[in-house]
Structures are given as C-alpha cells and as structure tokens.
Design an enzyme around this catalytic site. Structure first.
Site, short mmCIF file in Angstrom:
data_model
loop_
_atom_site.label_atom_id
_atom_site.label_comp_id
_atom_site.label_asym_id
_atom_site.label_seq_id
_atom_site.Cartn_x
_atom_site.Cartn_y
_atom_site.Cartn_z
N LYS A 18 5.77 -1.21 44.21
CA LYS A 18 4.90 -1.94 45.14
C LYS A 18 3.49 -1.42 44.97
O LYS A 18 3.26 -0.21 44.91
CB LYS A 18 5.40 -1.73 46.57
N ASP B 40 10.62 0.40 51.81
CA ASP B 40 9.35 0.52 51.09
C ASP B 40 8.83 1.95 51.31
O ASP B 40 8.37 2.29 52.40
CB ASP B 40 8.34 -0.51 51.61
N LYS C 288 6.24 -5.70 43.57
CA LYS C 288 5.80 -6.25 44.86
C LYS C 288 4.30 -6.06 44.99
O LYS C 288 3.81 -4.93 45.00
CB LYS C 288 6.53 -5.59 46.02
#
Length: 226
Positions: free
Chosen positions: A157, A96, A185
C-alpha cells in the site's frame, strides 16, 4: 474526460475508508451500508469499530479492513501484533499495517521483516503493508517492497494519506518491483474518477479512499466530469 478511459468498473477496487479521528458509530453503519450497496471491496476503519462493521456486514460481500500501527508505524512489534490479533478476533479479514519507517531508514531491515512476518503468520489474513512512499527514496521503496513480499504481505500500500497521497509514478514503480506477485493498493488523496482510473491503469488493484461515493457519482454522470 472519464469517457475517454477504458470501461472499468471501479467499485470492486475501492476500500471505503473512514479513518477520520472524529468517526462515529453512526458513520460506521453508513459506510458499511454504502460498501454493500455499491459492491466495494471493503470498509477500512479504525480497530475500535471492527466488531461493529463485522456484525453489520456479516454474510455480505464487502470485507472488514482495519489499520495497524496507524498512522506512524512507530508502535512496538508486540503492540502491533496484539492489535492485529485482536482485530482478527473482532472480525477483520484485512489488515493495513504501517511499516516501521525508522527501522527501515536506519538499515534495521531484520526488525522490519520480523514485524511483518509475525503478523502475516499469526493472523493468516490479508495483510497490506503501508510503505508511506512519499517519505522514501526510490531505493528505499524497493527495499521495503522486497522485505514486505518476503515476509508474506498480500498487498503493498502506497500511503496512509497523512503524509501526502498516492502517485501514478509510485504505483508504476511498485508494479515494476513486484511483477504482479502481490497486489498494489493506492491510497491517499484520491478524489476524482480520472485520478482513480489513472492509478488503476498504472497497476493499482485496490484504491483506498474516503471519496468512494463521489467516484461512483462521477462514473454514473460522466458528462459532469471535467
């Protein structure tokens, strides 16, 4: 009420996050055990605990996810790349990565693209680019999303959780922008089952939360969910 939602098993959506600065090795083992027991998608931890998590989850279904350039995204390109490569060497299969917001906002989109592309190409792993949507205009969200997708991101994300949480509106916007070419996400402030289900119905394909166990308990005890 949660009972009014479609019958969605939320467990496989959850990246079981342990990103508090005070996280301990004992908590890492606990999070890994929970992720395996409840069939979560991954555990998401700081790079310092990747090797421990990879050893615990060896041969098990949950992935080992870590954060790169977290939480500000303001480290240099070379540092982010080294951090990513070291994490993969230690057993991470999902990264991430926080976008460089300063470069994005100043119009240096080439630097943003190069940074993400290098990590995607040199690691060969799942890369979720953290946009920090609460700090961006809708126009900037589109620019950032397009850059990340072009650079090879697997997911977009929404947030780190340090500057506010995921919103249904942002997830819907990202779904519209991506047209399902990459995953989405939602992360930050996800505490209730209804909130999680709203985000999934809006288009989220992963949920980053430290409250995964609470969500499972709410799922299994719908009569107690308000």
């Amino acid at each position: 009420m949660a009972a009014d939602y479609p019958n969605i098993d939320i467990a496989p959506f959850i990246d079981h996050a342990l990103l508090t600065p005070t996280a301990t090795p004992e908590q890492v083992d606990q999070w890994c055990e929970q992720a395996d027991r409840y069939n979560f998608a991954s555990v998401c931890l700081y790079p310092t605990y990747v090797k421990q998590a990879a050893e615990f989850l060896h041969g098990k279904k949950p992935k080992v996810c870590t954060v790169i350039g977290f939480p500000t995204g303001a480290t240099t390109r070379s540092v982010k790349l080294y951090e990513a490569l070291e994490a993969v060497e230690n057993g991470a299969t999902e990264l991430d990565v926080v976008i460089n917001l300063g470069c994005l906002k100043s119009g240096n989109t080439e630097a943003v693209h190069r940074e993400i592309a290098e990590i995607c190409e040199e690691t060969g792993q799942v890369v979720k680019v953290i946009l920090e949507t609460n700090l961006l205009t809708d126009a900037e969200k589109k620019i950032a999303a397009d850059i990340a997708m072009d650079a090879g991101a697997t997911f977009l994300k929404t947030n780190t959780g340090w500057n506010g949480g995921a919103t249904v509106a942002d997830v819907r916007l990202l779904k519209e922008i991506t047209r399902e070419r990459v995953g989405i996400k939602a992360s930050g402030g996800i505490r209730t089952l209804n909130q999680a289900l709203d985000l999934i119905l809006a288009g989220a394909t992963r949920l980053g939360t430290s409250r995964g166990i609470d969500l499972i308990h709410q799922r299994d005890n719908p009569e107690k969910v308000e």
